[in-house]
Write a protein that holds these residues in place. Structure first.
Motif, short mmCIF file in Angstrom:
data_model
loop_
_atom_site.label_atom_id
_atom_site.label_comp_id
_atom_site.label_asym_id
_atom_site.label_seq_id
_atom_site.Cartn_x
_atom_site.Cartn_y
_atom_site.Cartn_z
N ALA A 93 0.78 -0.98 0.11
CA ALA A 93 0.08 0.06 -0.08
C ALA A 93 0.82 1.42 -0.04
O ALA A 93 2.19 1.31 0.46
N GLY A 94 0.34 2.22 -0.70
CA GLY A 94 1.31 3.42 -0.67
C GLY A 94 2.30 3.58 -1.60
O GLY A 94 2.86 4.81 -1.51
N LEU A 95 2.68 2.58 -2.24
CA LEU A 95 3.94 2.55 -3.17
C LEU A 95 3.56 2.72 -4.66
O LEU A 95 2.59 2.42 -5.11
N SER A 96 4.31 3.49 -5.36
CA SER A 96 4.53 3.65 -6.62
C SER A 96 5.76 3.97 -7.23
O SER A 96 6.75 4.29 -6.49
N LYS A 97 5.88 4.14 -8.47
CA LYS A 97 7.20 4.56 -8.93
C LYS A 97 7.16 5.83 -8.54
O LYS A 97 8.47 6.12 -8.29
N ALA A 98 6.28 6.85 -8.42
CA ALA A 98 6.65 8.15 -7.98
C ALA A 98 7.21 8.26 -6.44
O ALA A 98 7.98 8.91 -6.11
N SER A 99 6.64 7.25 -5.58
CA SER A 99 7.03 7.29 -4.13
C SER A 99 8.75 6.93 -4.23
O SER A 99 9.37 7.46 -3.40
N ALA A 100 8.81 6.14 -4.81
CA ALA A 100 10.38 5.75 -5.04
C ALA A 100 11.37 6.59 -5.86
O ALA A 100 12.51 6.88 -5.06
N LEU A 101 10.83 7.24 -6.83
CA LEU A 101 11.52 8.24 -7.25
C LEU A 101 11.83 9.43 -6.42
O LEU A 101 13.10 10.06 -6.54
N GLU A 102 10.73 9.73 -5.49
CA GLU A 102 10.94 10.76 -4.65
C GLU A 102 12.24 10.63 -3.81
O GLU A 102 12.89 11.39 -3.71
N GLN A 103 12.15 9.25 -3.41
CA GLN A 103 13.32 8.97 -2.35
C GLN A 103 14.70 9.17 -3.21
O GLN A 103 15.47 9.48 -2.45
N VAL A 104 14.92 8.62 -4.36
CA VAL A 104 15.93 8.64 -4.93
C VAL A 104 16.45 10.35 -5.27
O VAL A 104 17.40 10.54 -5.17
N ARG A 105 15.43 11.07 -5.69
CA ARG A 105 15.62 12.32 -6.09
C ARG A 105 16.22 13.17 -4.59
O ARG A 105 17.23 13.89 -4.66
N ASN A 106 15.44 12.73 -3.51
CA ASN A 106 16.15 13.41 -2.24
C ASN A 106 17.56 12.99 -1.95
O ASN A 106 18.51 13.57 -1.41
N ARG A 107 17.78 11.67 -2.39
CA ARG A 107 19.36 11.05 -2.17
C ARG A 107 20.22 11.81 -2.74
O ARG A 107 21.36 11.86 -2.27
N LEU A 108 19.86 12.14 -4.25
CA LEU A 108 20.86 12.64 -5.34
C LEU A 108 20.78 14.18 -4.99
O LEU A 108 21.80 14.79 -5.49
N GLY A 109 19.78 14.66 -4.29
CA GLY A 109 19.95 16.16 -4.13
C GLY A 109 19.68 17.00 -5.34
O GLY A 109 19.74 18.15 -5.63
N VAL A 110 18.39 16.33 -6.14
CA VAL A 110 17.97 17.21 -7.30
C VAL A 110 16.90 17.88 -6.89
O VAL A 110 16.06 17.31 -6.31
N SER A 111 16.75 19.10 -7.40
CA SER A 111 15.63 19.83 -7.30
C SER A 111 14.25 19.30 -7.87
O SER A 111 14.38 18.61 -8.89
N GLN A 112 13.15 19.38 -7.38
CA GLN A 112 11.90 18.66 -7.88
C GLN A 112 11.80 19.68 -9.38
O GLN A 112 11.08 18.87 -10.19
N GLU A 113 12.11 20.75 -9.55
CA GLU A 113 11.97 21.32 -10.77
C GLU A 113 12.56 20.85 -11.97
O GLU A 113 12.63 21.25 -13.18
N ARG A 114 13.60 20.07 -11.50
CA ARG A 114 14.48 19.38 -12.56
C ARG A 114 14.15 17.87 -12.81
O ARG A 114 15.21 17.16 -12.59
#
Length: 318
Positions: A231-252
Motif C-alpha cells: 500500500a502507498g507505493l508507486s514509481k513516484a514514491s520511490a523516485l522521490e526518495q532517489v531524488r532526495n538522495r541525489l539532491g536534485v531539485s523537484q523542478e529538474r
C-alpha cells in the motif's frame, strides 16, 4: 514473531522490519536509503543535471524485450555523460530491469516492481547491484482472497533478484527471471514479498476492487493481469526518495512512460512525457507526447534536455 507473519497493525513490512523477523539467505548487499552522502552527486550534493525517470516496456524498448535498440541506448548514455541522472523506473522485477539498466553503463539507479524495489548499480557488488530499499507485503491475504474468488488463478510471488514462486507455470516471457512451482499454497506466502502477480481470464473485474479493499496497491495490465504491491507505493514514491538522495531539485525532474502505472510518476515530475502509443488516459496525464516506442520517441526527449556541463561553462552575459 514467526517468519512471514504480518506486522500486528497490518502495515507495510519495510526491509528493516523484514530482516528483524528472522534469518535470511538472500546474499544481497543492502544499503539504507536514508542517511550518508548523496551517491552520484557533485559539490554540495547537487547533481548538475536533471533526474530523468524512464519506463522500460513501451518506452525504452518493446514489451518484454531483454535489450534496448542501439540508438536509444546511445541517447541514454549521452544524456548521462552530459550530467543527467538516469533512473530506470519499471514495473518489471529487478531481474528483468537489470539487463536494461546495464545497457547504459555500470552505474545508475533502478526503481523496479512499480516502486517496491530500489537498487543502485555497482559493478563491485554481488550481482552487480546494491539493494537500497525494498518494501514488502503480507502475501497470504492476497493469495487466499484471489483463489477464493477465482479458483483457476495463476499466482506468482516475486523473489527479489531471482524470479518467482508460482502455483502454476506462466508462459515464457510473461515473467522476468526463473519460476519455481510450489506444492500447495502455503509456501507461496511463507515470506513477505515486494509483489504478487495474479493472472486469469477476466480477473480484473473480479479482483481489482476487493484488492483495493484489502489496502494493497493493485495495477491492472489488461483484463487478465494484476500486479499487487504494498500500500502507498508507486514509481513516484520511490523516485522521490532517489531524488532526495541525489539532491536534485523537484523542478529538474522528468518522467517518460506509456502505462497506467506511470501516471503517478507523471504527477510527480516537473515534466511528464507520454509515449506516442500510450492510451488516451495516460496521454491526458502527461504534459506532452513524444513519438511511439517503435519510433524510439524517448530519444527526442533526451535530446531536448539542456546540457548542464555546457551551460556551466557558458560565459556570463554582459
Amino acid at each position: 514473531m514467526p517468519w512471514g507473519d504480518p506486522l500486528p497493525d497490518g502495515s507495510i513490512l519495510t526491509m528493516d522490519a523484514y530482516w528483524s523477523i528472522g534469518p535470511h539467505d538472500w546474499g544481497i548487499e543492502v544499503s539504507p536509503l536514508a542517511g550518508g552522502p548523496a551517491m552520484g552527486s557533485t559539490g554540495a550534493g547537487v547533481v548538475p543535471g536533471w533526474l530523468v525517470a524512464l519506463d522500460v516496456d513501451g518506452t525504452l524498448t518493446g514489451p518484454g524485450r531483454p535489450d534496448v535498440p542501439p540508438e536509444t541506448a546511445g541517447a541514454v548514455r549521452s544524456a548521462r555523460a552530459s550530467g543527467h541522472e538516469i533512473v530506470v523506473a519499471t514495473g518489471r522485477s529487478l531481474v528483468g530491469a537489470l539487463p536494461i539498466a546495464n545497457a547504459f553503463g555500470p552505474t545508475g539507479w533502478v526503481v523496479a516492481s512499480n516502486g517496491a524495489i530500489t537498487a543502485r548499480l555497482d559493478a563491485q557488488a554481488p550481482g552487480g547491484y546494491v539493494l537500497v530499499d525494498a518494501s514488502t507485503l503480507n502475501v497470504a491475504p492476497v493469495v487466499r482472497m484471489g483463489l477464493a474468488l477465482a479458483p483457476e488463478l495463476r499466482v506468482a510471488v516475486e523473489d527479489t533478484g531471482w524470479g518467482y514462486l508460482v502455483n502454476r507455470q506462466f508462459a515464457d516471457g510473461q515473467l522476468n527471471g526463473r519460476q519455481r512451482t510450489v506444492d500447495g499454497t502455503v509456501e507461496l506466502w511463507e515470506r513477505p514479498a515486494p509483489r504478487v502477480v495474479l493472472s486469469g481470464s477476466g480477473i480484473v473485474d473480479k479482483l481489482l476492487k476487493p484488492l483495493h479493499d484489502l489496502g494493497v496497491t493493485a495495477h491492472s495490465d489488461g483484463p487478465d493481469w494484476i500486479d499487487v504491491t504494498p500500500a502507498g507505493l508507486s514509481k513516484a514514491s520511490a523516485l522521490e526518495q532517489v531524488r532526495n538522495r541525489l539532491g536534485v531539485s523537484q523542478e529538474r525532474t522528468v518522467a517518460v512512460g506509456d502505462g497506467v502505472n506511470d501516471i503517478e510518476a507523471f504527477h510527480w515530475a516537473a515534466r511528464a512525457v507520454a509515449m506516442g502509443q500510450a492510451s488516451e488516459e495516460v496521454r491526458a496525464a502527461a504534459d506532452e507526447t513524444t513519438g511511439s516506442v517503435d519510433e524510439q520517441g524517448v530519444i527526442a526527449v533526451l535530446q531536448s534536455l539542456p546540457n548542464p556541463r555546457l551551460s556551466a561553462q557558458a560565459p556570463a552575459a554582459g
